[in-house]
Scaffold this motif. Structure first.
Motif, short mmCIF file in Angstrom:
data_model
loop_
_atom_site.label_atom_id
_atom_site.label_comp_id
_atom_site.label_asym_id
_atom_site.label_seq_id
_atom_site.Cartn_x
_atom_site.Cartn_y
_atom_site.Cartn_z
N GLN A 61 12.75 -9.71 -53.13
CA GLN A 61 13.55 -9.86 -51.91
C GLN A 61 15.03 -9.61 -52.24
N THR A 62 15.73 -8.91 -51.36
CA THR A 62 17.15 -8.59 -51.60
C THR A 62 17.96 -8.90 -50.35
N PHE A 63 19.13 -9.49 -50.56
CA PHE A 63 20.03 -9.84 -49.47
C PHE A 63 21.45 -9.46 -49.86
N GLY A 64 22.28 -9.21 -48.84
CA GLY A 64 23.69 -8.91 -49.07
C GLY A 64 24.55 -9.65 -48.07
N GLN A 65 25.78 -9.94 -48.46
CA GLN A 65 26.75 -10.58 -47.56
C GLN A 65 27.27 -9.54 -46.58
N ASP A 66 27.35 -9.90 -45.30
CA ASP A 66 27.76 -8.92 -44.30
C ASP A 66 29.26 -8.66 -44.34
N GLU A 67 29.67 -7.57 -43.68
CA GLU A 67 31.06 -7.14 -43.74
C GLU A 67 32.02 -8.16 -43.14
N GLU A 68 31.62 -8.79 -42.04
CA GLU A 68 32.53 -9.72 -41.37
C GLU A 68 32.93 -10.90 -42.25
N THR A 69 32.05 -11.33 -43.14
CA THR A 69 32.33 -12.51 -43.95
C THR A 69 32.69 -12.19 -45.39
N CYS A 70 32.77 -10.91 -45.73
CA CYS A 70 33.19 -10.51 -47.08
C CYS A 70 34.72 -10.44 -47.17
N ALA A 71 35.28 -10.88 -48.27
CA ALA A 71 36.68 -10.58 -48.55
C ALA A 71 36.84 -9.09 -48.80
N VAL A 72 35.89 -8.51 -49.54
CA VAL A 72 35.84 -7.07 -49.81
C VAL A 72 34.38 -6.64 -49.71
N PHE A 73 34.09 -5.67 -48.85
CA PHE A 73 32.70 -5.30 -48.55
C PHE A 73 32.16 -4.23 -49.50
N GLY A 74 32.87 -3.94 -50.59
CA GLY A 74 32.50 -2.82 -51.45
C GLY A 74 31.12 -2.92 -52.05
N MET A 75 30.81 -4.00 -52.76
CA MET A 75 29.53 -4.12 -53.44
C MET A 75 28.35 -4.20 -52.47
N PRO A 76 28.42 -5.06 -51.44
CA PRO A 76 27.31 -5.04 -50.48
C PRO A 76 27.16 -3.70 -49.75
N ARG A 77 28.29 -3.04 -49.44
CA ARG A 77 28.20 -1.74 -48.78
C ARG A 77 27.48 -0.74 -49.68
#
Length: 352
Positions: free
Chosen positions: A306-322
């Motif tokens: 299973q894989t999850f990522g932090q969404d853009e709205e709550t990221c300080a920087v969305f680079g890695m999840p993007r």
């Protein structure tokens, strides 16, 4: 670790505001930062409501926050800035000569993007490093904290396959990560599987980070040791400068190779979890610059984990999840407040 060179950028200069809770050598700092011509000072103000108002009016590219007292004012300033006028904050502190102070980690958790000690003597190398840091931070897109109105429900996670191996959770974060990690770890009460954590951080900050996470985590937190068994309900944090990997027999492995930009590396952790936990692996990628972790998270997904990522709205920087999302490596992008629940649900279906 080796960081890519950040050179002066052409065009509009970087607009910088000094805020401090006690007088630093402002004129010296202004000279150091403006010496290459691509950084300009908007002035220096003491901490307090006037500083928050000035940030809102001037919208600086970077704030340099001087921290010289223990009254908590600086942390309050960071939180107010990030709530009202999100701006990259660099903390310069006379309180962290050894770079292990919990105050440094508290500043990162509050929303600062970097913390540096004030040296006894500014050498040309230290001056150049300070300018590079400001340039790097000026390129970061910051997000408002705290975030309100997050009313989306977590998407239902896909049904997990039956797992024949013990479940392992792997978390990875970089810029803005301590605050995100604090939120996730605080929500993992009752989780009966090991949690392995990689946070891109200067090695000297590891002790302070462990102390902070121990205070907020619902599970016990410790620095990972080479060869120890990963036990259920324990959080293992990678030490600075070494990769953390899961090895056979649920043992932990620390290694200085391969040499990568980030040590510890999220990719190294995720790949090892894919290899040794397979479908029992749960990978979570949090806020951070760059793309470390994207390929490793894809390996977990390909192993039916299973894989999850932090969404853009709550990221300080969305680079890695993007980066992970663009690779198709993330099953769900969720607000930070929902990630712990997603991990608990996923782990609950597959623990053995």
């Amino acid at each position: 670790m080796t960081e890519p060179a950040i050179r002066p950028r052409p065009g509009r200069p970087i607009r910088l505001l000094f805020i401090d809770d006690a007088p630093l050598d402002r004129s010296r700092l202004a000279r150091i930062l403006q010496s290459d011509g691509d950084i300009v000072s908007l002035g220096q103000v003491p901490t307090g409501p006037a500083a928050i108002g000035l940030v809102a009016r001037e919208h600086p590219d970077v704030i340099v926050l001087g921290v010289s007292t223990l009254d908590g004012t600086a942390q309050s300033v960071i939180e107010q800035v990030m709530a009202q006028t999100p701006t990259p904050v660099l903390v310069l502190s006379t309180l962290i000569e050894d770079r292990q102070s919990p105050r440094a980690v508290e500043a990162l958790v509050a929303g600062a993007l970097d913390v540096l000690p004030v040296p006894q003597r500014w050498t040309p190398e230290l001056e150049a490093a300070l300018r590079r840091t400001v340039r790097q931070l000026s390129r970061v897109q910051t997000i408002r904290h705290p975030r309100g109105g997050l009313v989306r429900s977590a998407a239902a996670a896909p049904t997990a396959p039956i797992r024949s191996r013990p479940t392992v959770v792997a978390l990875a974060a970089s810029t803005g990560g301590p605050k995100a990690l604090a939120t996730v770890l605080a929500g993992l009460g009752g989780l009966a599987v090991p949690v392995l954590v990689v946070q891109h951080l200067h090695p000297d900050f590891t002790g302070g980070l462990v102390d902070w996470m121990s205070r907020v985590s619902a599970l016990p937190v410790q620095v990972a040791e080479h060869g120890q068994e990963a036990r259920p309900g324990q959080v293992y944090l990678a030490p600075g400068g070494l990769h953390l990997r899961l090895a056979g027999g649920m043992r932990l492995e620390l290694a200085a190779t391969p040499v990568t930009i980030h040590q510890p590396s999220a990719n190294e952790l995720f790949r090892s979890v894919a290899r040794h936990a397979g479908a029992a692996g749960i990978g979570v990628i949090l806020t951070g610059m760059g793309d470390d972790g994207a390929e490793g998270l894809r390996d977990i997904q390909r192993a039916n984990g299973q894989t999850f990522g932090q969404d853009e709205e709550t990221c300080a920087v969305f680079g890695m999840p993007r980066a992970a999302y663009r690779l198709g490596a993330v099953s769900d992008l969720l607000p930070i407040e929902q990630l712990a629940a997603a991990v608990l649900r996923s782990a609950g279906r597959g623990t053995t």
